[in-house]
Design an enzyme around this catalytic site. Structure first.
Site, PDB file in Angstrom:
ATOM      1  N   LYS A  47       0.828  -1.219   0.000  1.00 30.89           N
ATOM      2  CA  LYS A  47       0.000   0.000   0.000  1.00 30.89           C
ATOM      3  C   LYS A  47       0.856   1.260   0.000  1.00 30.89           C
ATOM      4  O   LYS A  47       0.667   2.166  -0.810  1.00 30.89           O
ATOM      5  CB  LYS A  47      -0.967  -0.018   1.188  1.00 30.89           C
ATOM      6  CG  LYS A  47      -1.970  -1.149   1.056  1.00 30.89           C
ATOM      7  CD  LYS A  47      -3.089  -1.077   2.040  1.00 30.89           C
ATOM      8  CE  LYS A  47      -3.873  -2.381   2.011  1.00 30.89           C
ATOM      9  NZ  LYS A  47      -4.363  -2.746   0.665  1.00 30.89           N
ATOM     10  N   ASN A  56     -12.273   2.842   4.002  1.00 29.76           N
ATOM     11  CA  ASN A  56     -13.435   2.506   3.180  1.00 29.76           C
ATOM     12  C   ASN A  56     -14.571   2.156   4.154  1.00 29.76           C
ATOM     13  O   ASN A  56     -14.399   2.242   5.378  1.00 29.76           O
ATOM     14  CB  ASN A  56     -13.118   1.389   2.174  1.00 29.76           C
ATOM     15  CG  ASN A  56     -12.786   0.066   2.833  1.00 29.76           C
ATOM     16  OD1 ASN A  56     -13.161  -0.195   3.980  1.00 29.76           O
ATOM     17  ND2 ASN A  56     -12.068  -0.784   2.125  1.00 29.76           N
ATOM     18  N   THR A 102     -14.278   6.079   1.625  1.00 25.18           N
ATOM     19  CA  THR A 102     -14.339   5.697   0.204  1.00 25.18           C
ATOM     20  C   THR A 102     -15.377   4.582   0.045  1.00 25.18           C
ATOM     21  O   THR A 102     -15.481   3.689   0.889  1.00 25.18           O
ATOM     22  CB  THR A 102     -12.961   5.258  -0.322  1.00 25.18           C
ATOM     23  OG1 THR A 102     -12.450   4.226   0.524  1.00 25.18           O
ATOM     24  CG2 THR A 102     -11.979   6.417  -0.331  1.00 25.18           C
ATOM     25  N   LEU A 103     -16.154   4.673  -1.031  1.00 24.02           N
ATOM     26  CA  LEU A 103     -17.297   3.768  -1.192  1.00 24.02           C
ATOM     27  C   LEU A 103     -17.213   2.933  -2.467  1.00 24.02           C
ATOM     28  O   LEU A 103     -18.235   2.486  -2.988  1.00 24.02           O
ATOM     29  CB  LEU A 103     -18.598   4.596  -1.200  1.00 24.02           C
ATOM     30  CG  LEU A 103     -18.828   5.519   0.007  1.00 24.02           C
ATOM     31  CD1 LEU A 103     -20.020   6.442  -0.228  1.00 24.02           C
ATOM     32  CD2 LEU A 103     -19.043   4.703   1.273  1.00 24.02           C
ATOM     33  N   GLY A 104     -16.015   2.738  -2.991  1.00 27.69           N
ATOM     34  CA  GLY A 104     -15.845   1.907  -4.197  1.00 27.69           C
ATOM     35  C   GLY A 104     -16.654   2.453  -5.360  1.00 27.69           C
ATOM     36  O   GLY A 104     -16.565   3.641  -5.697  1.00 27.69           O
ATOM     37  N   GLY A 156     -18.549   5.816  -5.062  1.00 33.30           N
ATOM     38  CA  GLY A 156     -17.888   7.116  -4.908  1.00 33.30           C
ATOM     39  C   GLY A 156     -17.228   7.285  -3.550  1.00 33.30           C
ATOM     40  O   GLY A 156     -16.526   6.405  -3.077  1.00 33.30           O
ATOM     41  N   GLY A 195      -7.531   2.416  -3.928  1.00 30.16           N
ATOM     42  CA  GLY A 195      -7.513   3.186  -2.674  1.00 30.16           C
ATOM     43  C   GLY A 195      -6.166   3.878  -2.489  1.00 30.16           C
ATOM     44  O   GLY A 195      -6.105   5.028  -2.039  1.00 30.16           O
ATOM     45  N   ASP A 196      -5.089   3.204  -2.856  1.00 30.59           N
ATOM     46  CA  ASP A 196      -3.762   3.805  -2.714  1.00 30.59           C
ATOM     47  C   ASP A 196      -3.621   5.016  -3.645  1.00 30.59           C
ATOM     48  O   ASP A 196      -3.072   6.050  -3.261  1.00 30.59           O
ATOM     49  CB  ASP A 196      -2.669   2.778  -3.059  1.00 30.59           C
ATOM     50  CG  ASP A 196      -2.792   1.524  -2.204  1.00 30.59           C
ATOM     51  OD1 ASP A 196      -3.236   1.644  -1.052  1.00 30.59           O
ATOM     52  OD2 ASP A 196      -2.464   0.428  -2.707  1.00 30.59           O
TER      53      ASP A 196
HETATM   54  O1  RIB Z   1      -3.603  -1.890  -1.918  1.00 25.44           O
HETATM   55  C1  RIB Z   1      -3.100  -2.832  -2.824  1.00 25.44           C
HETATM   56  C2  RIB Z   1      -1.805  -3.407  -2.327  1.00 25.44           C
HETATM   57  O2  RIB Z   1      -2.065  -4.161  -1.164  1.00 25.44           O
HETATM   58  C3  RIB Z   1      -1.129  -4.327  -3.308  1.00 25.44           C
HETATM   59  O3  RIB Z   1      -0.177  -3.653  -4.092  1.00 25.44           O
HETATM   60  C4  RIB Z   1      -0.505  -5.396  -2.427  1.00 25.44           C
HETATM   61  O4  RIB Z   1       0.866  -5.392  -2.460  1.00 25.44           O
HETATM   62  C5  RIB Z   1      -1.092  -5.163  -1.040  1.00 25.44           C
HETATM   63  O5  RIB Z   1      -0.141  -4.786  -0.146  1.00 25.44           O
END
Ligand code: RIB
Length: 306
Positions: free
Chosen positions: A39, A182, A215-217, A220, A246-247
């Protein structure tokens, strides 16, 4: 615009299947793909592609997977501060995606489990020179206490993405500029779910948290700010892979705040970035650059409730 990100990094192994397993079922995968991930790792690369200068604090093992992560960060212009743990393997994630682009992830933390508050404090000078700290929950919780303390000391805002979720201390969450769970994580971190009588805004308020983005996928996101809830829609698109959405959202949100946007604008920026990321398979190929984000930017109609 310098962001310090804490996080796990390691090798992600993607297997694409038609559907997810039923208990005891064996499935033949259609595709195999590997990339560096985690992440924090994804957030660091995403923020760099969006124009930020990024420090990434992490732990790796003394192995090829760890070296691959560090080489990749360098290529992306992210500055790694990595502690090499000689007796541990670099982290590893097993990512299963189905034909709808949804994913199920299992993470072995490996060396990242040894990210320590001491290492964070040893790098206080690095964090102190940042304009924003971006944290998550893929490494020991004590590291977030250490980072938030440094944030407080130098007046640096903290965005905490509580993924994966566990019950958290409200006091730590209150010290953050923004938390970004989320829907499931929002319930887990505070141990309370939305119900007919109480919305997330009420639950957060009860815990003294006045600013949050849930966050609601595909629905939205919800911005809770100054006693109001602002609902943002998602951007309809052909979904190839939701892994890392999400990241991407969190990195874009951090960058947008540092660019001077207010929170509603920053959430819109984050939704646009994550919508671009899910149009491509896997994580790294989908993280947008600031040019790509600017070119395809879509204004969103929001609805507000008091
Ligand atoms: O949020 C997705 C990430 O979660 C992936 O890249 C994986 O490595 C996990 O850590």
């Amino acid at each position: 615009m310098r962001i310090s990100v804490l996080g796990l990094c390691g090798r992600s192994v993607f297997l694409k299947t038609d559907h997810f397993h039923a208990p005891g079922e064996t499935i033949i995968a259609e595709e195999l793909y590997t990339e560096p991930g985690g992440k924090g790792f994804n957030q660091a690369v995403a923020a760099a592609r969006l124009g930020a200068e990024v420090n990434f604090l992490t732990c790796v093992g003394d192995d090829e997977e760890g070296r691959e992560c560090l080489r990749f960060l360098e290529k992306e212009g992210v500055l790694p501060f990595a502690q090499v743990i000689s007796n541990a393997r670099t982290a590893y994630a097993d990512i299963l995606t189905d034909k709808t682009g949804e994913s199920r992830i299992t993470v072995y933390q490996g060396a990242s489990k040894q990210l320590s508050p001491q290492f964070i404090r040893d790098n206080e000078h690095v964090l102190a020179q940042s304009d924003m700290l971006l944290l998550n929950n893929e490494y020991p919780e004590e590291c977030n206490y250490a980072a938030v303390e440094i944030g407080e000391k130098y007046g640096i805002p903290v965005i905490l993405n509580p993924a994966p979720a566990y019950k958290m201390d409200s006091e730590l969450l209150r010290k953050c500029f923004l938390i970004t769970p989320n829907r499931t994580e929002a319930s887990v971190i505070l141990g309370e779910s939305e119900n007919g009588a109480e919305t997330f805004r009420d639950i957060f308020k009860k815990h003294g948290i006045n600013t949050a983005v849930v966050t609601l996928g595909s629905e939205g996101a919800l911005l809770i700010e100054n006693g109001k809830s602002i609902k943002f829609p998602s951007i309809p698109c052909e979904v190839k892979d939701t892994t890392g959405a999400g990241d991407t959202f969190n990195a874009a949100l951090a960058v947008a705040v540092l660019l001077g946007m207010d929170l509603p604008e920053a959430v819109e920026y984050g939704i646009n970035a994550s919508a671009l990321s899910i149009r491509k398979k896997y994580v790294m190929p989908g993280l947008p650059t600031k040019e790509e984000l600017g070119a395809g930017f879509i204004k969103l109609e929001t609805t507000e409730t008091e």
